[in-house]
Design a protein around this motif. Structure first.
Motif, PDB file in Angstrom:
ATOM      1  N   GLY A 100     -64.693 -43.218 -63.217  1.00 14.13           N
ATOM      2  CA  GLY A 100     -64.589 -41.772 -63.119  1.00 14.13           C
ATOM      3  C   GLY A 100     -65.868 -41.093 -62.676  1.00 14.13           C
ATOM      4  O   GLY A 100     -65.951 -39.859 -62.694  1.00 14.13           O
ATOM      5  N   CYS A 101     -66.857 -41.864 -62.254  1.00 15.18           N
ATOM      6  CA  CYS A 101     -68.168 -41.307 -61.906  1.00 15.18           C
ATOM      7  C   CYS A 101     -68.161 -40.683 -60.506  1.00 15.18           C
ATOM      8  O   CYS A 101     -67.612 -41.260 -59.564  1.00 15.18           O
ATOM      9  CB  CYS A 101     -69.234 -42.393 -61.947  1.00 15.18           C
ATOM     10  N   SER A 102     -68.809 -39.540 -60.390  1.00 12.80           N
ATOM     11  CA  SER A 102     -69.013 -38.936 -59.075  1.00 12.80           C
ATOM     12  C   SER A 102     -70.261 -39.541 -58.439  1.00 12.80           C
ATOM     13  O   SER A 102     -71.083 -40.183 -59.111  1.00 12.80           O
ATOM     14  CB  SER A 102     -69.199 -37.426 -59.213  1.00 12.80           C
ATOM     15  N   ARG A 103     -70.428 -39.317 -57.149  1.00 14.99           N
ATOM     16  CA  ARG A 103     -71.622 -39.815 -56.477  1.00 14.99           C
ATOM     17  C   ARG A 103     -72.886 -39.220 -57.083  1.00 14.99           C
ATOM     18  O   ARG A 103     -73.902 -39.898 -57.225  1.00 14.99           O
ATOM     19  CB  ARG A 103     -71.556 -39.490 -54.983  1.00 14.99           C
ATOM     20  N   ALA A 119     -59.847 -41.304 -63.465  1.00 14.61           N
ATOM     21  CA  ALA A 119     -60.239 -42.325 -62.493  1.00 14.61           C
ATOM     22  C   ALA A 119     -60.404 -41.703 -61.114  1.00 14.61           C
ATOM     23  O   ALA A 119     -59.541 -40.958 -60.645  1.00 14.61           O
ATOM     24  CB  ALA A 119     -59.202 -43.433 -62.464  1.00 14.61           C
ATOM     25  N   ARG A 120     -61.521 -42.025 -60.487  1.00 13.51           N
ATOM     26  CA  ARG A 120     -61.777 -41.579 -59.119  1.00 13.51           C
ATOM     27  C   ARG A 120     -61.698 -42.758 -58.151  1.00 13.51           C
ATOM     28  O   ARG A 120     -61.140 -42.654 -57.068  1.00 13.51           O
ATOM     29  CB  ARG A 120     -63.169 -40.933 -59.019  1.00 13.51           C
ATOM     30  N   THR A 121     -62.291 -43.871 -58.539  1.00 16.77           N
ATOM     31  CA  THR A 121     -62.347 -45.056 -57.694  1.00 16.77           C
ATOM     32  C   THR A 121     -61.933 -46.280 -58.495  1.00 16.77           C
ATOM     33  O   THR A 121     -61.778 -46.226 -59.719  1.00 16.77           O
ATOM     34  CB  THR A 121     -63.777 -45.278 -57.152  1.00 16.77           C
ATOM     35  N   GLN A 122     -61.750 -47.394 -57.790  1.00 13.43           N
ATOM     36  CA  GLN A 122     -61.537 -48.693 -58.412  1.00 13.43           C
ATOM     37  C   GLN A 122     -62.727 -49.569 -58.042  1.00 13.43           C
ATOM     38  O   GLN A 122     -63.067 -49.696 -56.859  1.00 13.43           O
ATOM     39  CB  GLN A 122     -60.239 -49.328 -57.911  1.00 13.43           C
ATOM     40  N   ARG A 123     -63.375 -50.156 -59.051  1.00  6.83           N
ATOM     41  CA  ARG A 123     -64.577 -50.961 -58.817  1.00  6.83           C
ATOM     42  C   ARG A 123     -64.355 -52.418 -59.208  1.00  6.83           C
ATOM     43  O   ARG A 123     -63.584 -52.731 -60.129  1.00  6.83           O
ATOM     44  CB  ARG A 123     -65.770 -50.416 -59.632  1.00  6.83           C
ATOM     45  N   LEU A 124     -65.084 -53.294 -58.529  1.00  9.30           N
ATOM     46  CA  LEU A 124     -65.055 -54.717 -58.854  1.00  9.30           C
ATOM     47  C   LEU A 124     -66.231 -55.056 -59.753  1.00  9.30           C
ATOM     48  O   LEU A 124     -67.379 -54.758 -59.432  1.00  9.30           O
ATOM     49  CB  LEU A 124     -65.132 -55.556 -57.571  1.00  9.30           C
ATOM     50  N   ARG A 125     -65.939 -55.700 -60.849  1.00 11.54           N
ATOM     51  CA  ARG A 125     -66.955 -56.124 -61.806  1.00 11.54           C
ATOM     52  C   ARG A 125     -67.714 -57.330 -61.243  1.00 11.54           C
ATOM     53  O   ARG A 125     -67.108 -58.350 -60.894  1.00 11.54           O
ATOM     54  CB  ARG A 125     -66.255 -56.510 -63.112  1.00 11.54           C
ATOM     55  N   ARG A 127     -67.613 -49.440 -67.157  1.00 12.62           N
ATOM     56  CA  ARG A 127     -67.228 -50.845 -67.345  1.00 12.62           C
ATOM     57  C   ARG A 127     -66.363 -51.050 -68.582  1.00 12.62           C
ATOM     58  O   ARG A 127     -65.434 -51.856 -68.596  1.00 12.62           O
ATOM     59  CB  ARG A 127     -68.467 -51.720 -67.476  1.00 12.62           C
ATOM     60  N   ALA A 128     -66.694 -50.354 -69.657  1.00  6.87           N
ATOM     61  CA  ALA A 128     -65.982 -50.536 -70.929  1.00  6.87           C
ATOM     62  C   ALA A 128     -64.825 -49.564 -71.088  1.00  6.87           C
ATOM     63  O   ALA A 128     -64.195 -49.507 -72.150  1.00  6.87           O
ATOM     64  CB  ALA A 128     -66.958 -50.392 -72.091  1.00  6.87           C
ATOM     65  N   GLY A 129     -64.527 -48.803 -70.040  1.00  8.85           N
ATOM     66  CA  GLY A 129     -63.431 -47.846 -70.102  1.00  8.85           C
ATOM     67  C   GLY A 129     -63.897 -46.447 -69.761  1.00  8.85           C
ATOM     68  O   GLY A 129     -65.093 -46.128 -69.852  1.00  8.85           O
ATOM     69  N   LEU A 130     -62.951 -45.599 -69.380  1.00  9.52           N
ATOM     70  CA  LEU A 130     -63.277 -44.221 -69.029  1.00  9.52           C
ATOM     71  C   LEU A 130     -63.651 -43.428 -70.269  1.00  9.52           C
ATOM     72  O   LEU A 130     -63.014 -43.553 -71.326  1.00  9.52           O
ATOM     73  CB  LEU A 130     -62.086 -43.556 -68.344  1.00  9.52           C
ATOM     74  N   ALA A 131     -64.691 -42.610 -70.164  1.00 13.41           N
ATOM     75  CA  ALA A 131     -65.091 -41.745 -71.272  1.00 13.41           C
ATOM     76  C   ALA A 131     -64.031 -40.665 -71.480  1.00 13.41           C
ATOM     77  O   ALA A 131     -63.289 -40.318 -70.553  1.00 13.41           O
ATOM     78  CB  ALA A 131     -66.445 -41.111 -70.957  1.00 13.41           C
ATOM     79  N   PRO A 132     -63.916 -40.120 -72.690  1.00 12.01           N
ATOM     80  CA  PRO A 132     -62.950 -39.052 -72.946  1.00 12.01           C
ATOM     81  C   PRO A 132     -63.117 -37.904 -71.960  1.00 12.01           C
ATOM     82  O   PRO A 132     -64.229 -37.454 -71.682  1.00 12.01           O
ATOM     83  CB  PRO A 132     -63.308 -38.601 -74.368  1.00 12.01           C
ATOM     84  N   GLY A 133     -62.001 -37.461 -71.404  1.00 10.87           N
ATOM     85  CA  GLY A 133     -62.023 -36.370 -70.450  1.00 10.87           C
ATOM     86  C   GLY A 133     -62.237 -36.792 -69.018  1.00 10.87           C
ATOM     87  O   GLY A 133     -62.094 -35.977 -68.101  1.00 10.87           O
TER      88      GLY A 133
END
Length: 294
Positions: A100-103, A135-141, A126-132
């Motif tokens: 869910g992070c912006s640039r 999802a913006r993108t899908q990332r590979l670990r 990595r451990a899940g989206l923070a409250p609120g």
């Protein structure tokens, strides 16, 4: 060399006409394929449809044809292959997670910049989206520092031994963008595998992407091609010669001169050529002397 024989490719983006910078990569990939007795394929990388210019793909194909470079198979078009990229993403399973992070948020983390100028992702989601957060993108670990697979090494046929620490130098990288388009890293890996590409010859601006692509290949069970990254044509300001900074279309009224300029950047002496036929004879001989056994 693979038992199936050499398969190379040239994969331009249709964001404008073919220009002198792109011709360097096209020429190198074509010469490498022909000097190995292999096939050369053309792929239109229009997965980023926001940058696609109407008619540019056809113009690129016709320009290459005018310079005697013809694809040895059907021209693959990425925008027609979204289902193949979605299937590959599904195969990756939990290695892919929503972010869910912006640039700006990533840039503000101050972990630094990767060698391609992108901010290194800090692993916030990595451990899940923070409250609120949504999802913006899908990332590979990627493997964490110190884990097996975190250091990717490969032997570049032009530049020699290369290595990259994925966690420290890149971080978890995007496979699907915020606008819904599949990212270049995933699309190119799927396309190379499904086209049977054994050798990737391209510009040095894509060197930094290679470790990510090799890691993706390992997760998807794909073979890793050999890589060769050629020098870039630069403008007077020291910037990569590109459509974004005003590169003009090739002058097809002077085909030999355009080809010779590209060959010169590759260190190939074709100055004696006065026709396209003679140019290709000289260029192939010079390339084969340097790379046919590498």
């Amino acid at each position: 060399m693979s038992a199936r024989g050499y398969v190379g490719r040239f994969a331009p983006s249709p964001s404008g006409p073919l220009h002198a910078g792109s011709l360097v990569a096209a020429l190198a990939s074509w010469l490498d394929a022909r000097s190995h007795g292999g096939s050369w394929l053309l792929r239109i990388e229009d997965i980023d449809e926001t940058r696609t210019v109407a008619g540019a793909a056809d113009d690129i194909v016709s320009t290459l044809s005018a310079l005697d470079m013809h694809s040895d198979g059907p021209v693959l078009v990425q925008s027609q292959r979204r289902s193949r990229y979605a299937a590959a993403r599904e195969r990756l399973g939990p290695a892919v997670y929503p972010c869910g992070c912006s640039r700006k948020e990533i840039a503000d983390s101050r972990l630094g910049l990767a060698s391609d100028g992108a901010a290194i992702y800090p692993g916030t989601c990595r451990a899940g989206l923070a409250p609120g957060k949504i999802a913006r993108t899908q990332r590979l670990r990627v493997p964490e520092a110190g884990q097996a697979g975190e250091l990717v090494r490969f032997d570049d046929r032009w530049l020699g031994l290369q290595q990259q620490h994925l966690a420290r130098e890149v971080g978890d990288f995007v496979l699907q963008r915020a606008d819904g388009f599949w990212a270049y890293q995933l699309a190119v890996v799927v396309d190379d595998a499904e086209q049977g590409v054994t050798d990737v010859v391209r510009g040095a601006d894509l060197l930094d992407s290679t470790a990510r692509q090799i890691y993706l290949q390992s997760l998807l069970g794909y073979p890793t091609p050999r890589y060769l990254h050629v020098p870039l044509l630069m403008n007077a300001q020291g910037e990569k010669f590109s459509k974004q900074n005003g590169a003009q279309a090739l002058d097809l009224s002077r085909p030999v001169q355009e080809l010779q300029r590209a060959a010169g950047l590759l260190g190939l002496d074709t100055t004696a050529a006065t026709s396209r036929e003679r140019f290709w004879e000289l260029a192939l001989a010079a390339w084969a002397a340097r790379f046919a056994r590498r």
